[in-house]
Design a protein around this motif. Sequence first.
Motif, PDB file in Angstrom:
ATOM      1  N   GLY A  81       0.955  -1.290   0.021  1.00 34.26           N
ATOM      2  CA  GLY A  81       0.164   0.044   0.091  1.00 34.26           C
ATOM      3  C   GLY A  81       0.855   1.123  -0.217  1.00 34.26           C
ATOM      4  O   GLY A  81       2.028   1.312  -0.075  1.00 34.26           O
ATOM      5  N   LYS A  82       0.092   2.413   0.230  1.00 39.85           N
ATOM      6  CA  LYS A  82       0.766   3.704   0.079  1.00 39.85           C
ATOM      7  C   LYS A  82       1.968   3.854   1.288  1.00 39.85           C
ATOM      8  O   LYS A  82       2.889   4.213   0.826  1.00 39.85           O
ATOM      9  CB  LYS A  82      -0.111   4.573   0.351  1.00 39.85           C
ATOM     10  CG  LYS A  82       0.356   6.189   0.102  1.00 39.85           C
ATOM     11  CD  LYS A  82      -0.902   7.378   0.107  1.00 39.85           C
ATOM     12  CE  LYS A  82      -0.250   8.544  -0.051  1.00 39.85           C
ATOM     13  NZ  LYS A  82      -1.527   9.580  -0.020  1.00 39.85           N
ATOM     14  N   ARG A  83       1.669   3.450   2.421  1.00 40.11           N
ATOM     15  CA  ARG A  83       2.523   3.444   3.395  1.00 40.11           C
ATOM     16  C   ARG A  83       4.014   2.725   3.286  1.00 40.11           C
ATOM     17  O   ARG A  83       5.072   3.120   3.546  1.00 40.11           O
ATOM     18  CB  ARG A  83       1.809   2.926   4.746  1.00 40.11           C
ATOM     19  CG  ARG A  83       3.032   2.842   5.669  1.00 40.11           C
ATOM     20  CD  ARG A  83       2.578   2.607   7.108  1.00 40.11           C
ATOM     21  NE  ARG A  83       3.487   2.332   8.368  1.00 40.11           N
ATOM     22  CZ  ARG A  83       3.161   2.446   9.582  1.00 40.11           C
ATOM     23  NH1 ARG A  83       1.877   2.164   9.848  1.00 40.11           N
ATOM     24  NH2 ARG A  83       4.082   2.316  10.587  1.00 40.11           N
ATOM     25  N   GLU A  84       3.779   1.372   2.698  1.00 38.13           N
ATOM     26  CA  GLU A  84       4.929   0.444   2.458  1.00 38.13           C
ATOM     27  C   GLU A  84       5.598   1.247   1.282  1.00 38.13           C
ATOM     28  O   GLU A  84       7.090   1.270   1.438  1.00 38.13           O
ATOM     29  CB  GLU A  84       4.545  -0.775   1.932  1.00 38.13           C
ATOM     30  CG  GLU A  84       4.041  -1.611   3.279  1.00 38.13           C
ATOM     31  CD  GLU A  84       2.562  -1.152   3.818  1.00 38.13           C
ATOM     32  OE1 GLU A  84       2.271  -1.742   4.808  1.00 38.13           O
ATOM     33  OE2 GLU A  84       1.852  -0.560   2.968  1.00 38.13           O
ATOM     34  N   PHE A  85       4.834   1.856   0.328  1.00 39.33           N
ATOM     35  CA  PHE A  85       5.759   2.391  -0.958  1.00 39.33           C
ATOM     36  C   PHE A  85       6.497   3.656  -0.564  1.00 39.33           C
ATOM     37  O   PHE A  85       7.643   3.620  -0.709  1.00 39.33           O
ATOM     38  CB  PHE A  85       4.761   2.832  -1.771  1.00 39.33           C
ATOM     39  CG  PHE A  85       5.374   3.448  -2.917  1.00 39.33           C
ATOM     40  CD1 PHE A  85       5.383   2.550  -4.364  1.00 39.33           C
ATOM     41  CD2 PHE A  85       5.705   4.635  -3.352  1.00 39.33           C
ATOM     42  CE1 PHE A  85       5.862   3.020  -5.616  1.00 39.33           C
ATOM     43  CE2 PHE A  85       6.237   5.114  -4.421  1.00 39.33           C
ATOM     44  CZ  PHE A  85       6.401   4.409  -5.555  1.00 39.33           C
ATOM     45  N   LEU A  86       5.859   4.568   0.379  1.00 45.55           N
ATOM     46  CA  LEU A  86       6.383   5.830   0.654  1.00 45.55           C
ATOM     47  C   LEU A  86       7.869   5.577   1.704  1.00 45.55           C
ATOM     48  O   LEU A  86       8.719   6.012   1.638  1.00 45.55           O
ATOM     49  CB  LEU A  86       5.477   6.777   1.307  1.00 45.55           C
ATOM     50  CG  LEU A  86       4.423   7.221   0.296  1.00 45.55           C
ATOM     51  CD1 LEU A  86       3.550   8.344   1.213  1.00 45.55           C
ATOM     52  CD2 LEU A  86       5.287   8.023  -0.783  1.00 45.55           C
ATOM     53  N   GLU A  87       7.474   4.390   2.632  1.00 48.24           N
ATOM     54  CA  GLU A  87       8.589   4.018   3.348  1.00 48.24           C
ATOM     55  C   GLU A  87       9.729   3.551   2.506  1.00 48.24           C
ATOM     56  O   GLU A  87      11.117   3.853   2.872  1.00 48.24           O
ATOM     57  CB  GLU A  87       8.305   2.857   4.373  1.00 48.24           C
ATOM     58  CG  GLU A  87       7.338   3.085   5.527  1.00 48.24           C
ATOM     59  CD  GLU A  87       6.816   2.163   6.375  1.00 48.24           C
ATOM     60  OE1 GLU A  87       6.910   0.884   5.927  1.00 48.24           O
ATOM     61  OE2 GLU A  87       6.505   2.222   7.454  1.00 48.24           O
ATOM     62  N   ALA A  88       9.433   2.552   1.414  1.00 45.71           N
ATOM     63  CA  ALA A  88      10.716   2.096   0.768  1.00 45.71           C
ATOM     64  C   ALA A  88      11.237   3.189  -0.124  1.00 45.71           C
ATOM     65  O   ALA A  88      12.406   3.088  -0.360  1.00 45.71           O
ATOM     66  CB  ALA A  88      10.025   0.976  -0.184  1.00 45.71           C
ATOM     67  N   LEU A  89      10.464   4.362  -0.422  1.00 47.28           N
ATOM     68  CA  LEU A  89      11.065   5.235  -1.252  1.00 47.28           C
ATOM     69  C   LEU A  89      11.933   6.348  -0.271  1.00 47.28           C
ATOM     70  O   LEU A  89      13.148   6.563  -0.768  1.00 47.28           O
ATOM     71  CB  LEU A  89       9.984   6.341  -1.806  1.00 47.28           C
ATOM     72  CG  LEU A  89      10.335   7.533  -2.540  1.00 47.28           C
ATOM     73  CD1 LEU A  89      11.104   7.085  -3.640  1.00 47.28           C
ATOM     74  CD2 LEU A  89       8.901   8.220  -2.961  1.00 47.28           C
ATOM     75  N   LEU A  90      11.524   6.494   0.697  1.00 44.34           N
ATOM     76  CA  LEU A  90      12.229   7.045   1.742  1.00 44.34           C
ATOM     77  C   LEU A  90      13.735   6.423   1.992  1.00 44.34           C
ATOM     78  O   LEU A  90      14.836   7.027   1.961  1.00 44.34           O
ATOM     79  CB  LEU A  90      11.679   7.087   3.033  1.00 44.34           C
ATOM     80  CG  LEU A  90      12.564   7.837   4.314  1.00 44.34           C
ATOM     81  CD1 LEU A  90      12.825   9.473   3.884  1.00 44.34           C
ATOM     82  CD2 LEU A  90      11.553   8.083   5.449  1.00 44.34           C
ATOM     83  N   ALA A  91      13.488   5.039   2.016  1.00 43.32           N
ATOM     84  CA  ALA A  91      14.939   4.336   2.539  1.00 43.32           C
ATOM     85  C   ALA A  91      15.667   4.336   1.147  1.00 43.32           C
ATOM     86  O   ALA A  91      17.040   4.546   1.061  1.00 43.32           O
ATOM     87  CB  ALA A  91      14.575   2.925   2.733  1.00 43.32           C
ATOM     88  N   HIS A  92      15.046   4.228  -0.016  1.00 41.13           N
ATOM     89  CA  HIS A  92      15.726   4.252  -1.266  1.00 41.13           C
ATOM     90  C   HIS A  92      16.614   5.595  -1.646  1.00 41.13           C
ATOM     91  O   HIS A  92      17.660   5.349  -1.939  1.00 41.13           O
ATOM     92  CB  HIS A  92      14.647   4.113  -2.299  1.00 41.13           C
ATOM     93  CG  HIS A  92      15.241   3.970  -3.777  1.00 41.13           C
ATOM     94  ND1 HIS A  92      16.193   3.108  -4.469  1.00 41.13           N
ATOM     95  CD2 HIS A  92      15.032   4.967  -4.819  1.00 41.13           C
ATOM     96  CE1 HIS A  92      16.449   3.476  -5.643  1.00 41.13           C
ATOM     97  NE2 HIS A  92      15.795   4.545  -5.788  1.00 41.13           N
ATOM     98  N   LYS A  93      15.713   6.517  -1.446  1.00 40.87           N
ATOM     99  CA  LYS A  93      16.357   7.944  -1.558  1.00 40.87           C
ATOM    100  C   LYS A  93      17.672   8.370  -0.424  1.00 40.87           C
ATOM    101  O   LYS A  93      18.490   8.904  -0.805  1.00 40.87           O
ATOM    102  CB  LYS A  93      15.496   9.107  -1.644  1.00 40.87           C
ATOM    103  CG  LYS A  93      14.274   8.948  -2.638  1.00 40.87           C
ATOM    104  CD  LYS A  93      15.116   8.711  -4.163  1.00 40.87           C
ATOM    105  CE  LYS A  93      15.539  10.031  -4.546  1.00 40.87           C
ATOM    106  NZ  LYS A  93      15.860  10.070  -6.053  1.00 40.87           N
TER     107      LYS A  93
END
Length: 236
Positions: A81-93
């Motif tokens: 979902g959106k939370r998992e996506f944004l968490e992964a995006l934060l870690a990725h960047k």
Amino acid sequence: MTLPPSPQSPSSKSPSTDLSGSKTATKRGRPSLEEAQRLPARILEAGWEVLRDHGFEAFTFDRVARHAHIGKATIYTRFAGKREFLEALLAHKTIERRLEIMKLGVGLPIVEAFCIRAAAVIRVLHSAEGRMMERLVDWCDQEFGTDEVNYRQAMYADALVSISEEIREAARVQNLELVDPALAAGFWLEGLLGHARFTGSIKEIDDSANEKWARAYSEFFFGGLRHTGAIKGPAA
């Protein structure tokens, strides 16, 4: 709490941001192993573009799918979902930015290396991408944060571990004895963030002034460590 691991290994190449329909993106049939491994990073980069172009309130998986030229179902196979996506995006960047900084100053004396990295950190924090990263952290805390889950705190804790390892390794290579790497990392990070906040209030950022500050700060920081006996060994 620690930042979730990025879907892309830190040791792999930086992901391509060309999402405009390259041969790799549009090729028919089963994707190659390399394409399959790169897909999560490609999806995250598309998400970053959506945030940049449309803002956080308008962030949807439909827009991410269009930017990445994939079906929305493909996103859901990798992010619940959106939370998992944004968490992964934060870690990725975060990992992407850290690796770029760590490339700088390799092989130079410790003061010189950290001077170059300090200037780069301030430059990144003042950039449009750096400001968007700050908004992403605030958004995650606002939307998903709790008393037990604090994304900014987790980001700082992650940075402290990374800086501590960086200082310890630099000291080891140059035959220096560092008494408390974690404490040194804390002082280093607090100085960088404090300067970034102070100069961030200025309308026009002066890169040359920040570079002068970075040199003075690095010399002052390591001079202070030596003076207190927190670092010992050959002159840096």
